[in-house]
Write a protein that holds these residues in place. Structure first.
Motif, PDB file in Angstrom:
ATOM      1  N   THR A  33       0.677  -1.326   0.062  1.00 11.13           N
ATOM      2  CA  THR A  33       0.019   0.064  -0.084  1.00 11.13           C
ATOM      3  C   THR A  33       0.989   1.146   0.062  1.00 11.13           C
ATOM      4  O   THR A  33       2.089   1.212   0.450  1.00 11.13           O
ATOM      5  CB  THR A  33      -0.878   0.057   1.312  1.00 11.13           C
ATOM      6  N   GLU A  91      -5.773   4.720   9.743  1.00 12.13           N
ATOM      7  CA  GLU A  91      -7.402   5.159   9.700  1.00 12.13           C
ATOM      8  C   GLU A  91      -7.963   4.408   8.573  1.00 12.13           C
ATOM      9  O   GLU A  91      -9.200   4.491   8.347  1.00 12.13           O
ATOM     10  CB  GLU A  91      -7.463   6.676   9.582  1.00 12.13           C
ATOM     11  N   LEU A  92      -7.298   3.981   7.574  1.00  9.98           N
ATOM     12  CA  LEU A  92      -7.925   3.274   6.426  1.00  9.98           C
ATOM     13  C   LEU A  92      -8.426   2.013   6.718  1.00  9.98           C
ATOM     14  O   LEU A  92      -7.826   1.358   7.339  1.00  9.98           O
ATOM     15  CB  LEU A  92      -6.939   3.446   5.185  1.00  9.98           C
ATOM     16  N   TYR A 130       2.017   4.948   1.251  1.00  9.44           N
ATOM     17  CA  TYR A 130       2.111   5.618   2.373  1.00  9.44           C
ATOM     18  C   TYR A 130       1.116   6.900   2.275  1.00  9.44           C
ATOM     19  O   TYR A 130       1.218   7.789   1.426  1.00  9.44           O
ATOM     20  CB  TYR A 130       3.211   5.776   2.915  1.00  9.44           C
ATOM     21  N   ALA A 131       0.449   7.109   3.406  1.00  8.96           N
ATOM     22  CA  ALA A 131      -0.204   8.475   3.653  1.00  8.96           C
ATOM     23  C   ALA A 131      -0.068   8.545   5.114  1.00  8.96           C
ATOM     24  O   ALA A 131      -0.399   7.712   5.817  1.00  8.96           O
ATOM     25  CB  ALA A 131      -1.720   8.558   3.055  1.00  8.96           C
ATOM     26  N   ASP A 132      -0.135   9.936   5.749  1.00  7.26           N
ATOM     27  CA  ASP A 132      -0.166  10.111   7.050  1.00  7.26           C
ATOM     28  C   ASP A 132      -1.378   9.394   7.839  1.00  7.26           C
ATOM     29  O   ASP A 132      -1.337   8.979   8.936  1.00  7.26           O
ATOM     30  CB  ASP A 132      -0.297  11.532   7.539  1.00  7.26           C
ATOM     31  N   SER A 133      -2.569   9.183   6.899  1.00 11.66           N
ATOM     32  CA  SER A 133      -3.638   8.600   7.487  1.00 11.66           C
ATOM     33  C   SER A 133      -3.642   7.211   7.359  1.00 11.66           C
ATOM     34  O   SER A 133      -4.931   6.644   7.479  1.00 11.66           O
ATOM     35  CB  SER A 133      -4.916   9.347   7.237  1.00 11.66           C
TER      36      SER A 133
END
Lengths: 261, 319
Positions: free
Chosen positions: A252, A260-261, A254-257
């Motif tokens: 996957t 939360e996904l 990366y994203a800061d959230s």
């Protein structure tokens, strides 16, 4: 490079709440657990109705239709020793979100479940054991080969088999842990998909330690190539480990959230 | 053994987003394969090309380009109509260059009037672009979104600094589409989409502007960012990245020296307007094969060239 697949384990007749709901055909407790698990990130839900010797066929059809109709056709693993119940469940199963999984076949008495899966265009969990716990990885891999051959003869695609090396309890079988991880690696190197009952490893440990044992085990197993697990998606530590490993392994973005996904 | 054609299948697909309303609405996105890989599967809607116009007489534009619009530059709505009637773009990008606080600093009210006139003059979908000043754009987009309610325009764009206001006014209150803009930053592109979702903006209302660059000016970085986004959207079925991509090309290519240098300064380089068109077309074509679903250009010749390119690349006989 697909994401790790979590098969939610919480609809299991060993839970008194679920047992009662299954017996009484009471939808509410079953749907609650189904929705919680999907919300928490389960891709598949395991539905264990126990041996269900008497009314298995009718019960499996009821629960499959109940969950799928209320949960956007979430794909399911049909988990019972009653073959007729599995076949009955598949008859009413909606495939729009994924094939049904037969849970499970092994290299012993239950090897015919591979043919059952093949005949019904289903996936199957192939437990690398025959009678009791395999003595070593030579034995595990022999079972793996046997089941793979059986599946190929029956016309299955290897990707429809999820090989289970049989995760073992840490407290009591500590010396077996690395061996299981090595089995995952060997199967992964053969290009096979793998799974396993993750919470086996923490059986008998104090409640507060179970998420820790499960989370670190799944992280190490993912490094060895593990592609799915039958696990509790509502366990925050386990899901954090899986999401983080998926990211480190590049499955996957990366994203800061990302948690939360 | 007979040759068996192997098709690359992906588990995800780029969502289809519709811009505009009525007969002239256009859909972008919808592919489940890499850009123009029609031999693998569904390439979705052919990429759409829009023409850029601005709300003031663009003093900094090339004289030869301004000449094309002689007589309509003073009236943005007339200009829009002229562009639509003569050059048949897929959409119009109305850029409020005049609202820039560092320039003419036109009021939001003036801009709203212009937006309304343009919307009344043309029935093609509108893309509303701002000034790049986040505070001004926030106010401008909110007011234009309200004034153009029902037109289903694309607001270009919401950024990390102003996505809450722009997203709330543009998508939630007035039901337009929003482009989430990041500057060639793959992780932030994903994060901004997630933040938009958390704000309540549906994925169906989101487009991405993942940044732009002229060829030769960091373009490889843009191209690899677009590749990685599309591969994550298709291959990893990452729903937070399955928005169609719009790429403003004109705002990058007309200012680089290959386009902007005068013929006196660079006599060996040939016609300056030809150079500028070539830069715009080269960049637009490169952005298209990198995966953009909508592209904004400035010169009508760039538009015509790109339309021919798209129909040749995606037309019959290529499978």
């Amino acid at each position: 490079m697909e994401k790790f697949m979590v098969i939610g384990e919480r609809i299991h007749c060993i839970s008194p709440t679920i047992r009662k709901a299954l017996d009484a055909r009471d939808p509410e407790p079953i749907l609650k657990r189904a929705k919680e698990q999907i919300e928490a990130g389960a891709a598949y839900l395991d539905v264990n109705i126990g041996p269900a010797e008497k009314d298995g066929e009718e019960l499996m059809q009821w629960v499959v239709e109940l969950i799928q109709s209320e949960c956007d056709n979430v794909p399911l693993a049909l988990d019972t020793a009653n073959k007729k119940a599995i076949e009955a469940g598949i008859k009413v199963y909606n495939r729009s979100k994924g094939k049904p999984i037969v849970n499970s076949a092994d290299a012993g008495e239950r090897i015919d479940n591979i043919n059952l899966a093949a005949a019904n265009d289903a996936m199957v969990i192939a437990l690398c054991a025959s009678e009791g716990i395999p003595a070593d990885n030579d034995e595990r891999m022999m079972y793996c080969q046997q089941m793979l051959e059986r599946a190929m003869e029956a016309g299955m695609e290897p990707e429809d088999l999820l090989f289970d090396p049989l995760f073992l309890v840490i407290k009591g079988m500590q010396e077996k842990q690395v061996e299981v991880l090595e089995a995952v690696r060997m199967m992964s190197e053969m290009g096979l998909k793998t799974t396993g009952g993750l919470s086996n490893v923490s059986n008998g440990a104090p409640k507060e330690l179970r998420p820790v044992l499960d989370a670190y085990t799944v992280a190490m197993a993912m490094m060895c190539g593990l592609t799915s697990a039958i696990a509790n998606p509502c366990d925050k530590k386990v899901m954090e480990a899986i999401k983080t490993c998926d990211m480190i392994l590049g499955k996957t973005l990366y994203a800061d959230s990302f948690l939360e996904l | 053994m007979a040759y068996k054609k192997a098709a690359k299948k992906y588990s995800g697909e780029i969502r289809e987003v519709t811009l505009g309303s009525g007969d002239k609405a256009v859909a972008i996105g919808g592919k489940n394969v890499l850009p123009i890989h029609s031999f693998d599967g569904n390439v979705g809607n052919p990429p759409k090309i829009g023409l850029e116009i601005v709300d003031i007489v663009p003093e900094d534009w090339h004289d030869d380009l301004k000449k094309i619009y002689d007589g309509v530059l003073e009236d943005t709505a007339e200009w829009a109509k002229f562009a639509v009637d003569n050059f048949a773009p897929d959409f119009i990008c109305l850029r409020f260059a005049g609202a820039d606080p560092d320039g003419k600093n036109k009021s939001v009210e003036e801009c709203v009037e212009t937006a309304k006139k343009v919307a009344a003059a043309v029935d093609l979908p509108l893309v509303i672009a701002g000034t790049k000043n986040v505070e001004k754009d926030e106010k401008l987009f909110s007011a234009v979104a309200e004034a153009l309610a029902g037109e289903n325009v694309l607001i270009l764009s919401a950024r990390e600094e102003n996505y809450k206001t722009v997203g709330a006014a543009g998508a939630l209150a007035y039901k337009h589409k929003i482009a989430a803009e990041t500057s060639v930053d793959i992780n932030l592109a994903k994060q901004l989409n997630i933040l938009m979702n958390q704000l309540g903006v549906q994925n169906e209302d989101l487009v991405m502007n993942v940044g732009s660059a002229a060829v030769g000016y960091g373009f490889e970085y843009l191209s690899s960012t677009m590749d990685r986004i599309i591969l994550a959207a298709l291959g990893q079925n990452d729903s937070t990245l399955q928005m169609p991509i719009i790429t403003p090309v004109s705002t990058e290519t007309w200012t680089v020296k290959e386009s902007a240098a005068s013929e006196d300064d660079e006599p060996a380089w040939g016609s300056s307007i030809e150079r500028a068109i070539q830069m715009e077309v080269a960049t637009a074509a490169a952005v298209l094969v990198s995966g953009a679903d909508a592209i904004i250009v400035r010169h009508p010749k760039s538009l015509a060239t790109m339309k021919t390119f798209i129909s040749n690349m995606l037309g019959s006989g290529l499978n």
